[in-house]
Design a protein around this motif. Structure first.
Motif, PDB file in Angstrom:
ATOM      1  N   ASP A 194      -4.205 -19.176   7.278  1.00  0.00           N
ATOM      2  CA  ASP A 194      -3.152 -19.262   8.287  1.00  0.00           C
ATOM      3  C   ASP A 194      -1.856 -18.622   7.780  1.00  0.00           C
ATOM      4  O   ASP A 194      -1.248 -17.772   8.452  1.00  0.00           O
ATOM      5  CB  ASP A 194      -2.942 -20.744   8.622  1.00  0.00           C
ATOM      6  CG  ASP A 194      -1.952 -20.976   9.735  1.00  0.00           C
ATOM      7  OD1 ASP A 194      -1.684 -20.045  10.517  1.00  0.00           O
ATOM      8  OD2 ASP A 194      -1.434 -22.103   9.838  1.00  0.00           O
ATOM      9  N   VAL A 195      -1.461 -18.996   6.573  1.00  0.00           N
ATOM     10  CA  VAL A 195      -0.173 -18.532   6.037  1.00  0.00           C
ATOM     11  C   VAL A 195      -0.222 -17.060   5.639  1.00  0.00           C
ATOM     12  O   VAL A 195       0.682 -16.277   5.972  1.00  0.00           O
ATOM     13  CB  VAL A 195       0.249 -19.391   4.828  1.00  0.00           C
ATOM     14  CG1 VAL A 195       1.562 -18.885   4.248  1.00  0.00           C
ATOM     15  CG2 VAL A 195       0.359 -20.860   5.234  1.00  0.00           C
ATOM     16  N   ALA A 196      -1.286 -16.668   4.938  1.00  0.00           N
ATOM     17  CA  ALA A 196      -1.371 -15.274   4.481  1.00  0.00           C
ATOM     18  C   ALA A 196      -1.409 -14.320   5.681  1.00  0.00           C
ATOM     19  O   ALA A 196      -0.788 -13.253   5.657  1.00  0.00           O
ATOM     20  CB  ALA A 196      -2.606 -15.083   3.604  1.00  0.00           C
ATOM     21  N   GLY A 197      -2.126 -14.713   6.725  1.00  0.00           N
ATOM     22  CA  GLY A 197      -2.182 -13.879   7.926  1.00  0.00           C
ATOM     23  C   GLY A 197      -0.851 -13.820   8.639  1.00  0.00           C
ATOM     24  O   GLY A 197      -0.409 -12.751   9.080  1.00  0.00           O
ATOM     25  N   ALA A 198      -0.183 -14.957   8.730  1.00  0.00           N
ATOM     26  CA  ALA A 198       1.105 -15.003   9.433  1.00  0.00           C
ATOM     27  C   ALA A 198       2.161 -14.162   8.705  1.00  0.00           C
ATOM     28  O   ALA A 198       2.936 -13.448   9.350  1.00  0.00           O
ATOM     29  CB  ALA A 198       1.573 -16.453   9.571  1.00  0.00           C
ATOM     30  N   PRO A 227       9.259 -14.542  11.442  1.00  0.00           N
ATOM     31  CA  PRO A 227       7.986 -15.279  11.449  1.00  0.00           C
ATOM     32  C   PRO A 227       7.218 -15.084  12.749  1.00  0.00           C
ATOM     33  O   PRO A 227       7.815 -14.985  13.827  1.00  0.00           O
ATOM     34  CB  PRO A 227       8.409 -16.734  11.287  1.00  0.00           C
ATOM     35  CG  PRO A 227       9.884 -16.782  11.355  1.00  0.00           C
ATOM     36  CD  PRO A 227      10.440 -15.406  11.417  1.00  0.00           C
ATOM     37  N   THR A 228       5.898 -15.008  12.636  1.00  0.00           N
ATOM     38  CA  THR A 228       5.039 -14.821  13.807  1.00  0.00           C
ATOM     39  C   THR A 228       4.069 -16.000  13.893  1.00  0.00           C
ATOM     40  O   THR A 228       3.247 -16.186  13.010  1.00  0.00           O
ATOM     41  CB  THR A 228       4.231 -13.514  13.670  1.00  0.00           C
ATOM     42  OG1 THR A 228       3.667 -13.447  12.353  1.00  0.00           O
ATOM     43  CG2 THR A 228       5.108 -12.307  13.885  1.00  0.00           C
ATOM     44  N   PRO A 229       4.154 -16.779  14.958  1.00  0.00           N
ATOM     45  CA  PRO A 229       3.283 -17.958  15.058  1.00  0.00           C
ATOM     46  C   PRO A 229       1.810 -17.573  15.211  1.00  0.00           C
ATOM     47  O   PRO A 229       1.487 -16.556  15.835  1.00  0.00           O
ATOM     48  CB  PRO A 229       3.785 -18.680  16.319  1.00  0.00           C
ATOM     49  CG  PRO A 229       4.814 -17.820  16.944  1.00  0.00           C
ATOM     50  CD  PRO A 229       5.100 -16.649  16.069  1.00  0.00           C
ATOM     51  N   THR A 230       0.960 -18.377  14.644  1.00  0.00           N
ATOM     52  CA  THR A 230      -0.484 -18.148  14.723  1.00  0.00           C
ATOM     53  C   THR A 230      -0.998 -18.484  16.120  1.00  0.00           C
ATOM     54  O   THR A 230      -0.756 -19.585  16.623  1.00  0.00           O
ATOM     55  CB  THR A 230      -1.214 -19.041  13.703  1.00  0.00           C
ATOM     56  OG1 THR A 230      -0.583 -18.898  12.436  1.00  0.00           O
ATOM     57  CG2 THR A 230      -2.679 -18.672  13.599  1.00  0.00           C
ATOM     58  N   PHE A 257       9.478 -18.370  16.863  1.00  0.00           N
ATOM     59  CA  PHE A 257       8.799 -19.416  16.107  1.00  0.00           C
ATOM     60  C   PHE A 257       9.864 -20.430  15.677  1.00  0.00           C
ATOM     61  O   PHE A 257      10.286 -20.487  14.535  1.00  0.00           O
ATOM     62  CB  PHE A 257       8.109 -18.799  14.891  1.00  0.00           C
ATOM     63  CG  PHE A 257       7.024 -19.671  14.316  1.00  0.00           C
ATOM     64  CD1 PHE A 257       6.806 -20.974  14.759  1.00  0.00           C
ATOM     65  CD2 PHE A 257       6.193 -19.175  13.313  1.00  0.00           C
ATOM     66  CE1 PHE A 257       5.803 -21.762  14.227  1.00  0.00           C
ATOM     67  CE2 PHE A 257       5.186 -19.962  12.779  1.00  0.00           C
ATOM     68  CZ  PHE A 257       4.998 -21.258  13.238  1.00  0.00           C
ATOM     69  N   LYS A 258      10.273 -21.212  16.679  1.00  0.00           N
ATOM     70  CA  LYS A 258      11.404 -22.116  16.459  1.00  0.00           C
ATOM     71  C   LYS A 258      11.171 -23.108  15.328  1.00  0.00           C
ATOM     72  O   LYS A 258      12.112 -23.582  14.701  1.00  0.00           O
ATOM     73  CB  LYS A 258      11.704 -22.880  17.761  1.00  0.00           C
ATOM     74  CG  LYS A 258      12.141 -21.975  18.897  1.00  0.00           C
ATOM     75  CD  LYS A 258      12.411 -22.757  20.177  1.00  0.00           C
ATOM     76  CE  LYS A 258      12.676 -21.784  21.332  1.00  0.00           C
ATOM     77  NZ  LYS A 258      12.750 -22.478  22.636  1.00  0.00           N
ATOM     78  N   THR A 279      -5.134 -13.858  14.896  1.00  0.00           N
ATOM     79  CA  THR A 279      -4.222 -13.212  15.825  1.00  0.00           C
ATOM     80  C   THR A 279      -2.900 -13.955  15.775  1.00  0.00           C
ATOM     81  O   THR A 279      -2.868 -15.184  15.841  1.00  0.00           O
ATOM     82  CB  THR A 279      -4.800 -13.288  17.247  1.00  0.00           C
ATOM     83  OG1 THR A 279      -6.072 -12.642  17.271  1.00  0.00           O
ATOM     84  CG2 THR A 279      -3.886 -12.615  18.251  1.00  0.00           C
ATOM     85  N   PHE A 280      -1.802 -13.212  15.683  1.00  0.00           N
ATOM     86  CA  PHE A 280      -0.487 -13.806  15.510  1.00  0.00           C
ATOM     87  C   PHE A 280       0.452 -13.241  16.579  1.00  0.00           C
ATOM     88  O   PHE A 280       0.426 -12.044  16.857  1.00  0.00           O
ATOM     89  CB  PHE A 280       0.023 -13.534  14.098  1.00  0.00           C
ATOM     90  CG  PHE A 280      -0.907 -14.098  13.047  1.00  0.00           C
ATOM     91  CD1 PHE A 280      -0.715 -15.369  12.534  1.00  0.00           C
ATOM     92  CD2 PHE A 280      -2.031 -13.379  12.637  1.00  0.00           C
ATOM     93  CE1 PHE A 280      -1.602 -15.915  11.615  1.00  0.00           C
ATOM     94  CE2 PHE A 280      -2.935 -13.916  11.709  1.00  0.00           C
ATOM     95  CZ  PHE A 280      -2.718 -15.181  11.205  1.00  0.00           C
ATOM     96  N   SER A 281       1.262 -14.105  17.161  1.00  0.00           N
ATOM     97  CA  SER A 281       2.113 -13.709  18.289  1.00  0.00           C
ATOM     98  C   SER A 281       3.363 -13.009  17.780  1.00  0.00           C
ATOM     99  O   SER A 281       4.183 -13.617  17.088  1.00  0.00           O
ATOM    100  CB  SER A 281       2.514 -14.943  19.096  1.00  0.00           C
ATOM    101  OG  SER A 281       1.374 -15.557  19.641  1.00  0.00           O
TER     102      SER A 281
END
Lengths: 149, 149, 149, 149
Positions: A63-67, A77-80, A137-138, A130-132
């Motif tokens: 999750d973190v490495a992809g984000a 930051p891009t939310p997952t 990403f509040k 996939t990351f938005s």
């Protein structure tokens, strides 16, 4: 606009990352490659006798490495949105390395691949997510602000 | 042959579950439905100010709820082969409920669906995974043995 | 025990593959790499004006390339348990190449990655799937028998 | 703004759908439920003797049912970002019904679930996907325009 140092500060100051001991070793916006390290700790295992990592810990690294791989070139930051993890073999009592790579950078979503290995490059799990890239990403804005100071 | 009580003991005695505070509320082999509860704790958030859960924590619940839903009818633990998680909205500062349901029971792999909700049934994330029903899960054998005594 | 030639015969004689025009260019059991080719045909598009491939056609290539990559080292067909496909950009009016690679060979399930590219290696979609190595695949036994003669 | 009738025209006039014989039985924007039907045809099987559907055909239904479920409430086509398909059992020589349901409607991406059943509701495969709600889908604009006239 967050740089690699700011991402490192955010990752390493996040509460859950401090709980599990996650560190960001390197992040390169140009190549889109991010490397995380998780030192082995028995509390991250299912049972300490076997010392096998809990699957959720491995999923957390993905999750973190992809984000970060998707967020770094954008400087935020891009939310997952979603990810898939495939467990190939069970790592036990070793440090884990998570290497995230940006596969596609898009206006609304980006895609990243992550490999979970040991220090010798043996692969234990693989992830794809996939990351938005268009959503704020509040949840980590406060952390991002303090990290960027 | 592990029953619902034994699965509860295994889940609640596992190291990583004790770290995050995960409990098994119910598990029904006949219906294939498993319910986990995770009380909110700021250390499970990204940053405590927002209190939003780390995606890896949610993925951990999906991993466990799916594995127990698939393992319970067989009476033994079933290792996770892979899963997908979709994040629908961000839960913050609330207890999480993970409800796992067996979708298909197979000789070599089983499939489970998991919903992550609050106590009112609002859905925050959904997961779907494949679990190996023919492979031994040595990593938790010790825990399973002690839980079954 | 099916070799690369037998897999080629099976793939190219399968009804749905004949309908869409799929061919197997190469399959190497040692390296675990399989290459399929799909010549462009307007009937495989959503609408011929744009000529963009239907996502289901791309998913079909991923299904087959992954299955052959996992089945080839075993010498028998391996049914697909599940796969994920990520669409990165839309290919239009070009031949598609699907390159499948065996990621992990297991006793009950194997994992394969597939890239969908054009002849120049530009990537349009990526797939990852799990294939059952312990289950018989009766649906293509007849085809396999005739291909192996 | 496309209504259910326009979506039906688009789906049934698309080239690949005409090739495989796909029809849209119903689409309800309020409930977010879409039902497709695919009559059995030996050319959609792997080998006609067994009559088992090719996995790519099933994946195609998931792609379309999910896309229409996400696009219908917006009144425009939504391109598929990614999906996962799990094959539970092999349908043979029967008509397939694909029922897509909108799970989450988002500003940038929506999520849909799809079940592949026979007319009696027996489930053969399940799919889950992410569809881009902020991107234009030029590939079917021409088709959409003619369908909307």
């Amino acid at each position: 606009m967050l740089d690699a140092d700011a991402f490192k500060k955010i990752v390493e100051s996040a509460s859950f990352h401090r709980l599990i001991g996650l560190t960001l070793e390197s992040a390169n916006a140009a190549s889109g490659v991010v490397v995380l390290r998780l030192p082995y700790d028995p509390k991250l295992s299912i049972f300490p006798e076997a010392g096998v990592y809990h699957g959720g810990v491995i999923a957390s690294l993905i999750d973190v490495a992809g984000a970060v791989a998707c967020g770094l070139p954008l400087g935020r930051p891009t939310p997952t949105a979603n990810f898939r993890v495939d467990f190939l073999k069970s790592p036990a009592k070793i440090d884990l390395i998570a290497t995230g790579k940006l596969v596609r950078s898009g206006k609304t979503v980006s895609v990243a691949d992550v490999e979970i290995t040991d220090d010798d490059g043996e692969v234990y799990a693989i992830g794809r997510g996939t990351f938005s890239t268009s959503a704020a990403f509040k949840a980590i804005e406060a952390g991002a602000e303090s990290a960027n100071r």
